[in-house]
Design an enzyme around this catalytic site. Structure first.
Site, mmCIF file in Angstrom:
data_model
loop_
_atom_site.group_PDB
_atom_site.id
_atom_site.type_symbol
_atom_site.label_atom_id
_atom_site.label_comp_id
_atom_site.label_asym_id
_atom_site.label_seq_id
_atom_site.Cartn_x
_atom_site.Cartn_y
_atom_site.Cartn_z
ATOM 1 N N SER A 177 0.812 -1.214 0.000
ATOM 2 C CA SER A 177 0.000 0.000 0.000
ATOM 3 C C SER A 177 0.850 1.271 0.000
ATOM 4 O O SER A 177 0.342 2.344 -0.303
ATOM 5 C CB SER A 177 -0.913 0.016 1.213
ATOM 6 O OG SER A 177 -0.140 -0.006 2.384
ATOM 7 N N ASP A 206 -2.118 6.123 12.065
ATOM 8 C CA ASP A 206 -1.348 5.620 10.930
ATOM 9 C C ASP A 206 -0.058 6.425 10.809
ATOM 10 O O ASP A 206 -0.062 7.558 10.332
ATOM 11 C CB ASP A 206 -2.185 5.751 9.649
ATOM 12 C CG ASP A 206 -1.436 5.226 8.421
ATOM 13 O OD1 ASP A 206 -0.231 4.913 8.526
ATOM 14 O OD2 ASP A 206 -2.069 5.141 7.355
ATOM 15 N N HIS A 243 1.763 5.176 6.401
ATOM 16 C CA HIS A 243 1.468 5.782 5.104
ATOM 17 C C HIS A 243 1.720 7.286 5.169
ATOM 18 O O HIS A 243 2.047 7.819 6.222
ATOM 19 C CB HIS A 243 0.014 5.485 4.717
ATOM 20 C CG HIS A 243 -0.252 4.009 4.597
ATOM 21 N ND1 HIS A 243 -0.717 3.264 5.639
ATOM 22 C CD2 HIS A 243 -0.063 3.171 3.567
ATOM 23 C CE1 HIS A 243 -0.815 1.998 5.255
ATOM 24 N NE2 HIS A 243 -0.425 1.913 3.999
#
Ligand code: NAG
Ligand code: NAG
Ligand code: NAG
Ligand code: NAG
Ligand code: NAG
Ligand code: NAG
Length: 500
Positions: A232, A475, A478
């Site tokens: 990702s 998070d 990312h």
């Protein structure tokens, strides 16, 4: 489940031991390891209590980059880099639960088969949000005046050694002008109060890195094709690229299957084809079987190609490959079609292999596939560090800083950079092999150090609505869009120019 019966049997026998170890485990660790990284949707394949695995502990050796500011990192509590994904709640823009494989890249506003993208004045409707602004004139995003060329005498400049410096011009797109920002990385949508993290650019010591020029990029790739292989974070870079290019053109979705893990876009005015290939482990992998509660582990065939991508690459001119974070999960390894060991698995009669064993082999195998069948420019993008502070991902760890580190600052020891070291080693070995191959150029996009300096660039708590029950998860893996990951595409374009 593609496991051969023999392997399936091996996996199923140790029921009792497994159950015991997981019970112990669950007492100490919050569920949802599978809702890790990358993959907002995997977790529900199996009940979460059984998906938890041990944290890396004694065998995690944290190794520093060659940076003066890097102290030797201690082998402690490195969090499993688990992204704060919130599978249960996340909905795709169409309101449906995303497929159980990966989260979708948001659909372009008009991914119909018609060729509408040529017209910059074209207005189209997004599936949910109504009209999306046309890419060019109506965009509030400015064009960079910093867009200088690297001078000839600077061509040898090391793009990866440098410092972040202020850039009042950025960002070059936003969540209103670009449809490709995935929910979890749409930090402004979820209320991030500070915008300073968008206002930096990477300044290599020996030169000025030009800001990404979408026209220049598209001219360079006219009639060509490019593929991204990875997890990702690789997709995060693709989304940045789609956004940077959206100022010129929206691509047409020409994917041959509905599988969102394998997207193909056509920038029709340029006949430029962009492939996105999902392969977080890079090698052949079988998933835990959702119908088999005892099958908790991904099985990696460390010496076998993931043909879903390796069979595609001979048609590509550019290939960008990356990986890393998924190798911190409980895994079972096969070599020569035989079980060779595992990590964090506690299976009886199965060798527990050191943490980075699987990564080293998997990367080597995938580089071999590139050496074998690829003849264009291949770029290995180095590990993207995480920045959880104050605890691991599932214990309140966060990344709340609002500005980059300077490289002379002492950086908290939060990221395991061993994967970066392995990448350097395997890259160098493959580079020697490459010398013998016509056509192929293999290069390293060594962005680890630059990204290590950007604790401010992650979604943190702004990757989802705070009202959701996932609000305690942050998070720090990312990157927000727009944000520091846009720099990877500045660098990508520069590398392509250097190779031309
Ligand atoms: C990658 O970056 C690190 C940190 O700047 C440096 O130590 C290393 O030598 C670099 N490797 C290459 C191949 O550029
Ligand atoms: C874009 O960000 C703004 C805040 O800057 C937010 O109010 C808005 O909802 C976001 N829009 C979309 C479509 O994400
Ligand atoms: C991409 O679009 C161009 C222009 O319409 C077309 O000529 C080309 O065949 C398309 N490529 C693919 C692979 O569909
Ligand atoms: C482990 O190996 C030993 C010796 O080969 C064997 O007797 C035992 O049954 C095995 N245990 C399991 C759970 O397979
Ligand atoms: C390379 O291409 C050949 C011929 O198309 C194919 O048989 C082989 O499996 C390919 N190798 C990889 C690594 O995909
Ligand atoms: C780091 O460098 C900057 C600019 O050169 C300087 O202002 C700052 O004091 C330095 N910080 C440390 C901790 O040395």
């Amino acid at each position: 489940m593609e496991l051969l019966p023999l392997f399936a049997a091996i996996q199923r026998t140790p029921r009792v031991a497994l159950t015991l170890s997981f019970v112990l485990f669950t007492l100490t660790i919050v569920p949802a390891l599978y809702s890790l990284l990358a993959n907002p949707t995997l977790p529900l394949l199996i009940s979460s209590s059984e998906t938890d695995g041990p944290f890396p502990s004694d065998h995690v050796h944290l190794s520093p980059l060659n940076s003066p500011s890097f102290r030797t990192l201690s082998p402690v509590n490195s969090p499993i880099p688990a992204p704060p994904y919130h599978t249960r709640h996340q909905k795709s823009s169409s309101g449906k639960i995303p497929s159980p494989n990966i989260s979708p890249i948001p659909v372009p506003p008009d991914h119909t088969l018609s060729r509408h993208q040529h017209s910059s004045s074209h207005q189209s409707s997004s599936p949910v949000n109504g009209p999306i602004p046309a890419p060019l004139n109506s965009s509030p995003v400015t064009t960079s005046t910093l867009r200088t060329q690297i001078r000839d005498d600077e061509q040898r400049c090391d793009l990866f050694k440098g410092e972040w410096i202020p850039n009042e011009e950025s960002p070059y797109y936003n969540n209103a002008t670009c449809w490709a920002i995935q929910e979890h990385q749409n930090c402004m949508k979820f209320g991030r109060p500070d915008t300073g993290f968008m206002r930096w650019r990477w300044k290599p010591d020996g030169c000025d890195l030009p800001i990404f020029d979408p026209n220049e990029f598209l001219e360079m790739v006219r009639g060509k094709s490019m593929g991204f292989v990875g997890d990702s974070i690789s997709r995060n870079q693709v989304q940045s690229l789609l956004c940077l290019l959206s100022r010129v053109e929206y691509p047409e979705d020409i994917s041959s299957s509905p599988d969102i893990a394998f997207k193909v876009w056509n920038y029709t005015s340029y006949n430029f084809i962009l492939h996105v290939m999902w392969s977080p482990y890079l090698v052949k992998t079988t998933k835990p079987d959702p119908t088999d509660a005892k099958s908790n582990f991904f099985s990696l065939y460390l010496d076998q190609y993931d043909t879903k991508w390796t069979s595609q690459i001979n048609q590509l001119d550019y290939l960008i490959i990356s990986s890393g974070h998924w190798f911190y999960r409980p895994l079972i390894f096969y070599e020569n079609e035989k079980l060779s060991g595992c990590q964090y698995c506690s299976l009886p009669n199965t060798t527990e292999l050191p943490l980075h064993y699987g990564y080293t082999k998997a990367l080597r195998t995938s580089l071999r596939a590139i050496l074998e069948n690829f003849t264009g420019l291949a770029i290995l993008r180095s590990f993207s560090p995480q920045h959880f502070e104050g605890g691991p991902w599932n214990k309140g760890g966060d990344c709340a800083r609002t500005r980059p580190y300077r490289r002379n600052e002492t950086i908290p020891e939060v990221s395991d950079l061993k994967i970066h070291d392995i990448q350097l080693e395997e890259f160098r070995a493959a580079e020697e092999e490459m010398e013998k191959k016509m056509g192929l150029r293999l290069r390293l996009m060594n962005t680890t150090q630059a990204m290590l300096l950007r604790p401010d660039g992650h979604p943190g708590r702004y990757g989802h609505l705070q009202t959701e029950e996932v609000s305690s998860r942050n998070d720090c893996i990312h990157w927000c869009l727009p944000g520091p990951i846009d720099t990877w595409n500045d660098i990508l374009l520069q590398m392509m120019k250097t190779e031309k």
